[in-house]
Design a protein around this motif. Sequence first.
Motif, PDB file in Angstrom:
ATOM      1  N   GLY A 152       0.808  -1.134   0.197  1.00 21.37           N
ATOM      2  CA  GLY A 152      -0.046  -0.079  -0.204  1.00 21.37           C
ATOM      3  C   GLY A 152       1.022   1.446  -0.051  1.00 21.37           C
ATOM      4  N   GLY A 153       1.853   1.376   0.838  1.00 20.52           N
ATOM      5  CA  GLY A 153       2.996   2.599   0.709  1.00 20.52           C
ATOM      6  C   GLY A 153       3.313   2.884  -0.375  1.00 20.52           C
ATOM      7  N   ALA A 179      -5.405   4.764   4.588  1.00 24.06           N
ATOM      8  CA  ALA A 179      -5.435   3.439   4.622  1.00 24.06           C
ATOM      9  C   ALA A 179      -4.250   2.314   4.818  1.00 24.06           C
ATOM     10  N   LEU A 180      -3.186   3.198   5.335  1.00 25.06           N
ATOM     11  CA  LEU A 180      -1.958   2.638   5.628  1.00 25.06           C
ATOM     12  C   LEU A 180      -1.676   2.269   7.122  1.00 25.06           C
ATOM     13  N   ARG A 185       2.352   4.669   7.729  1.00 25.71           N
ATOM     14  CA  ARG A 185       1.996   6.281   7.822  1.00 25.71           C
ATOM     15  C   ARG A 185       2.928   7.168   8.245  1.00 25.71           C
ATOM     16  N   GLN A 186       3.532   6.936   9.244  1.00 22.62           N
ATOM     17  CA  GLN A 186       4.821   7.810   9.776  1.00 22.62           C
ATOM     18  C   GLN A 186       5.802   8.112   8.726  1.00 22.62           C
ATOM     19  N   GLN A 187       6.404   6.796   8.067  1.00 21.13           N
ATOM     20  CA  GLN A 187       7.443   6.972   7.062  1.00 21.13           C
ATOM     21  C   GLN A 187       7.022   7.630   5.768  1.00 21.13           C
ATOM     22  N   MET A 188       5.555   7.600   5.400  1.00 25.33           N
ATOM     23  CA  MET A 188       5.133   8.432   4.198  1.00 25.33           C
ATOM     24  C   MET A 188       4.888   9.993   4.469  1.00 25.33           C
ATOM     25  N   ARG A 189       4.804  10.185   5.904  1.00 29.30           N
ATOM     26  CA  ARG A 189       4.653  11.667   6.249  1.00 29.30           C
ATOM     27  C   ARG A 189       6.091  12.262   6.060  1.00 29.30           C
ATOM     28  N   GLU A 190       7.086  11.537   6.707  1.00 25.33           N
ATOM     29  CA  GLU A 190       8.541  11.993   6.501  1.00 25.33           C
ATOM     30  C   GLU A 190       8.975  12.217   4.929  1.00 25.33           C
ATOM     31  N   GLU A 191       8.505  11.160   4.143  1.00 23.79           N
ATOM     32  CA  GLU A 191       8.743  11.259   2.602  1.00 23.79           C
ATOM     33  C   GLU A 191       8.081  12.468   2.101  1.00 23.79           C
ATOM     34  N   LEU A 192       6.964  12.786   2.274  1.00 29.90           N
ATOM     35  CA  LEU A 192       6.319  13.682   1.812  1.00 29.90           C
ATOM     36  C   LEU A 192       6.877  15.275   2.241  1.00 29.90           C
TER      37      LEU A 192
END
Length: 336
Positions: A152-153, A179-180, A185-192
């Motif tokens: 999903g990520g 949905a993650l 979700r935490q990793q995706m925030r940092e990536e964004l």
Amino acid sequence: MSNANTDSVIIAQDNRKVKLEIKDMTKRYDNGDGVEHINLKVYEGEIVTFLGPSGCGKSTILRTIGGFMDVTSGDILIDDKSIVGLPPENRPTAMVFQSYNLWPHMTIYENLAFGLKLRKIPKKTIDADIKKMLALVSMSGCEKKYPGQLSGGQQQRIAIARSLLLKPSLLLLDEPFSALDAKIRQQMREELKRIQSELGITVIFVTHDQEEAMAISHRIVVMNKGKFDQVGTPDEIYDQPATLHVASFIGEMNFIKNDQCTLAVRPEDLVVTKEAGDMTGIISTVMLMGHYVLMTAKVGDDIVKCYVNRELGDHLREGEKVNLKVGKHTQFPLSA
């Protein structure tokens, strides 16, 4: 946040270009719900998050910006040009949804190239752009895979990459990580945050997750029943909530009533003291939370929460009397 810092933020924003301006925008549904008299300026290079409970109107505003809904009245401008009459494909925006909306029968390369081919961009440029964008979202080498082969990520990274390839003036994200699971979700925030910082792109983000809003935003718009309750930096929203709704929605908060008003005090600002305090309570629970201890105490009819350090926490016992001192707090009239 100190006044000096707040002033410098305001000055910095005043010097920056306004990327998006919403002017007295109203969107009403047939049942009477919707949003009204929305006014907001978003500056170039900002991440602005619309935060609020389900049904408060945050996605409605996002969809009017993206062109997926018409406005009832008012105007929306990007780079000083009204976009209200334009269909989504002719707006300088790109939208990422909660569901990744990748075509399952196409490879990652084909998914990413689709919008660029429609714009008649040469294949050589498409290849180079896709390679660069996959590196930016940490997904190099997956061109030949299909969406179903990705987590999903990873699929959401591809969805973000696909939007960024269109070089939008404004990236719109509608609950993209909800949905993650928590860690991804935490990793995706940092990536964004990293991607936004590298590209200097302007982002409008919608979420009901206050932690997410605090973590990624330059400014947060807290919404309640179709209206703005407060617009400010994460510091301002956390330390100086403008309404009881904001105070209760962002972070943990104790609400303590006295004769004149309701005090809103964060658990870290309610201090256990050996000296005479502002109030006395009876300890209900003492829970180790890792590097700190969460203590709850009954004060009159209220249960209050305090965060205390491990050293002090070791000496607290359930049923004992405890003195509490009120530190930083916000006051609201009893009628609020």
